[in-house]
Design an enzyme around this catalytic site. Sequence first.
Site, mmCIF file in Angstrom:
data_model
loop_
_atom_site.group_PDB
_atom_site.id
_atom_site.type_symbol
_atom_site.label_atom_id
_atom_site.label_comp_id
_atom_site.label_asym_id
_atom_site.label_seq_id
_atom_site.Cartn_x
_atom_site.Cartn_y
_atom_site.Cartn_z
ATOM 1 C CG ASP A 251 34.594 47.048 46.378
ATOM 2 O OD1 ASP A 251 35.429 47.631 46.809
ATOM 3 O OD2 ASP A 251 34.084 47.294 45.272
ATOM 4 C CB THR A 252 32.300 49.626 50.976
ATOM 5 O OG1 THR A 252 31.583 50.478 51.065
ATOM 6 C CG2 THR A 252 33.236 49.610 52.284
ATOM 7 C CB ALA A 253 33.136 54.271 48.552
ATOM 8 N N GLY A 299 43.204 52.188 47.290
ATOM 9 C CA GLY A 299 42.999 53.060 46.141
ATOM 10 C C GLY A 299 41.503 53.931 46.613
ATOM 11 C CB VAL A 300 40.228 56.229 48.438
ATOM 12 C CG1 VAL A 300 39.173 57.322 48.630
ATOM 13 C CG2 VAL A 300 40.053 55.248 49.545
ATOM 14 N N GLY A 301 39.759 57.117 44.896
ATOM 15 C CA GLY A 301 39.878 58.214 44.113
ATOM 16 C C GLY A 301 40.532 58.137 42.921
ATOM 17 N N GLY A 303 40.436 55.964 40.549
ATOM 18 C CA GLY A 303 39.790 55.630 39.308
ATOM 19 C C GLY A 303 39.126 56.422 38.299
ATOM 20 C CB CYS A 306 36.772 57.717 40.916
ATOM 21 S SG CYS A 306 36.900 57.962 42.204
#
Length: 482
Positions: A251-253, A299-301, A303, A306
């Site tokens: 897991d990483t951004a 999923g980026v952003g 959360g 987030c």
Amino acid sequence: MRFITGQPGTDLTYSDVFLVPSASDVVSRFDVDLSSNDRTGSTIPIAVANMTAVSGRRMAETVARRGGLAILPQDIPVGIVAQTVRWVKSRHTVFETALRCGPDNTVLDAIHLMPKRAHGGVVIVDDDGAVLGVVTESDCTGVDQFTSLDQVMTKDPVTIDTADFDDRGDGALEYAFGVVESSRVPFVPVVRDGVLAGVLTRAGALRSTIYAPAVDESGSLRIGAAVGINGDVAGKAAALVEAGADVLVVDTAHGHQHKMIEALKSIGPVGVPVVAGNVVTAAGVRDLVEAGADIVKVGVGPGAMCTTRMMTAVGRPQFSAVLECAAAARELGASVWADGGVRYPRDVALALAAGARQVMIGSWFAGTFESPGDLKTDSSGRRYKESFGMASSRAVAARTRGDDAFARARKGLFEEGISSSRMMLDPERPGVEDLLDQITSGVRSACTYAGARSVAEFAENALVGVQSAAGYEEGRPLPAGW
Ligand SMILES: NC(=O)C1=CN([C@@H]2O[C@H](COP(=O)(O)OP(=O)(O)OC[C@H]3O[C@@H](n4cnc5c(N)ncnc54)[C@H](OP(=O)(O)O)[C@@H]3O)[C@@H](O)[C@H]2O)C=CC1
Ligand SMILES: Nc1nc2c(ncn2[C@@H]2O[C@H](COP(=O)(O)O)[C@@H](O)[C@H]2O)c(=O)[nH]1
Ligand SMILES: [K+]
């Protein structure tokens, strides 16, 4: 899945879309199989996010008993992960772990312990583990907090013997339900060979007839663990699998980066499903699958903790991200998990309609008895827990505590998460199982509206429409009238 009026050119969030009912021959919501079928062994499509404020051993045990999978955060030392995995795997698949005290412990001890689990009380045992009594919250009100528990407990409570339970075969859960129903406490201690072995609540007995636990080949509850992309990733990944993790999450951004690809290649096949992310494009999915991921996390952003989108403008509305990534994964024989931004059961249904095999939830589950944080009460008496993002300064400071001050200061510059947020406990649904009930009943129902008997069929059959903000608003209940 198809759009009722053709695919729009704009990317969409969960709130932008709705599901259109279709002709269905699924006669009961209980006929829907919610298994994820992504080789993780989950019998409901729910994963608990690898966040420090969300996922620990109580969460893992409780969710796995209902068929879901909790992922331990990457910041936990491998030795502690190994202990936690062992502990979760030693838990019973029907009986819940009891909160226990001795007769000489005080009311204050019991009050501190009670919010750790949802069963609503503490079992009082002697030095050999034999049950002496039970104490509930009401036993602890109106008495001095230093009163010893033997003075307030209900003595010699009704118990369930495991031998008796096992002898009843298929009728065991109905029998247990009846025992709890007829006792005057919210839970009944379970005893094996005269020693406390767990507790059973009315809801717990009922749930065990509806859910199937997520278990490994030896029948023990499943649990996953996460690893980042820095340091000796392959070594840590191997150690986590050796420790018994059933799923490995890398897991990483920014998952679509060189370091992630290298990390996946270095890990190689490890004998358990490898989940990697996060990405939001088909190209990201292809690169991660090619590098060895079985499942890609999308999923980026979105959360709740987030700040990435506001800090960087980077990300993608989650419904469209999941739709595109799931299609790409399907072509490669892989799966995706939709990660982040889930606040209502409808969001889970929509992620599955878009093709996700599981939906990862963090902050919503932080506000439950089973999350690791301490239960707090605000000035108006509402109960809450603190949550924070894994890229917040709070999490980064904890993750980099082994580095020198200079390195820590440099890493501390890149903050992309909230360090302190309050997640209220829903008074009606304070336990994570209450939320799972709400989510799975919503999803079961959504599947029958689409004529689907499984998560895969749902992703095939779902008919989706795009709505205006007024359309979304129309769907909200108005409990206070107008
Ligand atoms: N799903 C989401 O939207 C997001 C999730 N998170 C969560 O936060 C946690 C920490 O993740 P992360 O910050 O990646 O930490 P990691 O400890 O995994 O480190 C990330 C590594 O990637 C490098 N990197 C390059 N570009 C970026 C970038 N744009 N953002 C972040 N790292 C980058 C970093 O180098 P360098 O530091 O030198 O740049 C570092 O070496 C994870 O649990 C992750 O899921 C965080 C943000 C977004
Ligand atoms: N940009 C950030 N994303 C974060 C951070 N901590 C966690 N996350 C991501 O959110 C999901 C969970 O979403 P939720 O809406 O259910 O809370 C988690 O799995 C990560 O992908 C963060 O600090 N910054
Ligand atoms: K957000």
